[in-house]
Design an enzyme around this catalytic site. Structure first.
Site, PDB file in Angstrom:
ATOM      1  N   LYS A 161       1.786   2.177  -4.087  1.00  0.00           N
ATOM      2  CA  LYS A 161       0.932   1.214  -4.781  1.00  0.00           C
ATOM      3  C   LYS A 161       1.260  -0.189  -4.275  1.00  0.00           C
ATOM      4  CE  LYS A 161      -1.301   3.871  -7.770  1.00  0.00           C
ATOM      5  NZ  LYS A 161      -2.785   3.974  -7.795  1.00  0.00           N
ATOM      6  N   ASP A 189      -2.422   2.169  -1.807  1.00  0.00           N
ATOM      7  CA  ASP A 189      -3.507   2.029  -2.784  1.00  0.00           C
ATOM      8  C   ASP A 189      -3.423   0.638  -3.402  1.00  0.00           C
ATOM      9  OD1 ASP A 189      -5.428   2.226  -4.712  1.00  0.00           O
ATOM     10  OD2 ASP A 189      -4.577   3.984  -5.723  1.00  0.00           O
ATOM     11  N   GLU A 214      -6.497   2.830   0.123  1.00  0.00           N
ATOM     12  CA  GLU A 214      -7.346   3.241  -0.984  1.00  0.00           C
ATOM     13  C   GLU A 214      -7.810   2.022  -1.775  1.00  0.00           C
ATOM     14  OE1 GLU A 214      -5.613   6.491  -3.151  1.00  0.00           O
ATOM     15  OE2 GLU A 214      -6.861   6.124  -4.904  1.00  0.00           O
ATOM     16  N   ASP A 239     -11.962   4.897  -4.538  1.00  0.00           N
ATOM     17  CA  ASP A 239     -11.561   5.523  -5.805  1.00  0.00           C
ATOM     18  C   ASP A 239     -12.398   4.934  -6.942  1.00  0.00           C
ATOM     19  OD1 ASP A 239     -10.351   6.397  -8.127  1.00  0.00           O
ATOM     20  OD2 ASP A 239      -8.343   5.699  -7.653  1.00  0.00           O
ATOM     21  N   LYS A 263     -11.643  11.979  -9.285  1.00  0.00           N
ATOM     22  CA  LYS A 263     -10.781  12.272 -10.438  1.00  0.00           C
ATOM     23  C   LYS A 263     -11.644  12.941 -11.491  1.00  0.00           C
ATOM     24  CE  LYS A 263      -7.590   8.485  -9.553  1.00  0.00           C
ATOM     25  NZ  LYS A 263      -7.391   7.028  -9.718  1.00  0.00           N
TER      26      LYS A 263
END
Ligand SMILES: [Mg+2]
Length: 354
Positions: A161, A189, A214, A239, A263
């Site tokens: 992250k 991400d 991402e 995402d 997701k």
């Protein structure tokens, strides 16, 4: 078969340590376990794990919506998944987490009725998948230590992250790369933190240290993704910009992404995930199955989806490792490092005491 009862159970999920992404730090969360009972005696389990910053849904909004679904779906056939979704969509727009909770439970029932594990029901042949592990934002020392720990435990792919501090991001990725060597795949991400030019500048610095980025831009600025994708070497994964098949269609037609992160809590469950995957596959884009803070119920559904679909090339299904797993929930899959192996029990293969 008819649905006779739909029950919901609100459950606390406490992370072992705070988990930081570019827009939030998480620790105390809740999730909703959905139990669907039928007149055949078959019971299915699903999960609604809303996350306000991504889907504008919370426990407080999804519990009453699930109550509406419980009334509307009484007497419906849980194996008629398209009809179940049509009925839910007639009740209310959006509320993808509540819809995912019902959807996953209905697929569990469908598998149990057919006597097949879900991955076979969805057309798959292999019961094993490879997941990454995600490192939250922290000090460089802590992130490097965590990276080494999970690589030693057998993970071949790490997701890092980033997005709070450009200098720290470059420093930490360089330090992790040095610590884990060249063979571990690193993806980053940014969770919507960057501007288009910032993304291009940073991705040049990350160079071949990372294999994909991402969601660099905010979900509302998906129109900037084609520009970014044209100017960065690494694949761009969407995402927060993609919740459903139409989002995927618009973005991929505009050449705005190389990979789509599905997701189940964004896509209204497995039914919506299949639609997104079909659009992505037609556009030549593989998908990843990712997760919110979800228990083994929703995660197992996603593992089945990855096992069943060749185009689902990546998995980021690590949430269960970040909290103490509840004693009332077992099964689904076993884990050896990043390799998850599904049980061949019918449906999800979950045992739940609720
Ligand atoms: Mg993400």
């Amino acid at each position: 078969m008819q649905i006779t009862k739909i029950e919901t159970f609100k459950q606390a999920v406490t992370l072992k340590k705070p988990f930081t992404v570019s827009f939030a730090t998480l620790q105390e969360l809740e999730t909703i376990i959905v139990k669907v009972t039928t007149d055949s005696g078959i019971v299915g389990y699903g999960e609604a794990a809303p996350f306000e910053p991504v889907t504008a849904e919370s426990i407080a909004t999804e519990l009453p919506v699930l109550q509406l679904f419980a009334e509307k779906l009484k007497g419906a056939d849980p194996c008629s998944i398209e009809d179940i979704h049509a009925r839910m969509d007639q009740v209310i727009l959006g509320h993808t987490a509540a819809k995912a909770g019902i959807d996953i439970a209905c697929y569990d029932i469908l598998g149990k009725q057919a006597g097949l594990p879900l991955y076979k029901l969805l057309g798959g042949s292999s019961n094993s998948i490879e997941s990454d592990y995600t490192l939250g934002i922290d000090s460089t020392d802590k992130m490097v230590a965590e990276a080494k720990k999970y690589v030693a435990a057998g993970f071949k792919i790490l997701k890092v992250k980033v997005g709070l501090d450009d200098r720290h991001d470059v420093e930490v990725v360089r330090a992790i790369r040095q610590a884990v060597g060249p063979d571990v795949e690193l993806r980053i991400d940014a969770n919507q933190a960057w501007t288009p030019k910032q993304t291009i500048r940073l991705m040049r610095q990350f160079s071949d240290m990372v294999s994909a980025v991402e969601q660099p831009l905010s979900a509302e600025r998906g129109d900037g993704l084609p520009f970014v994708r044209a100017h960065v070497e690494q694949p761009v994964m969407a995402d927060e910009s993609v919740h459903n098949a139409f989002d995927a269609y618009k973005l991929l037609a505009a050449e705005g992404a190389d990979i789509v992160n599905i997701k189940l809590q964004k896509s209204s469950g497995l039914y919506g995930a299949q639609q997104i995957n079909a659009v992505a596959e037609a556009a030549g884009a593989p998908v990843m199955l990712g997760c919110m803070v979800e228990t083994r119920i929703s995660l197992t559904a996603a593992v089945h989806f990855v096992a069943a679909h060749r185009n689902a090339r990546y998995a980021d299904l690590d949430a269960f490792m970040d909290f103490k797993e509840p004693s009332w929930l077992r099964g689904g899959f076993t884990q050896d490092g990043g390799t998850y192996t599904l049980t061949d029990a019918p449906g999800l293969g979950i045992e739940c005491d609720l």
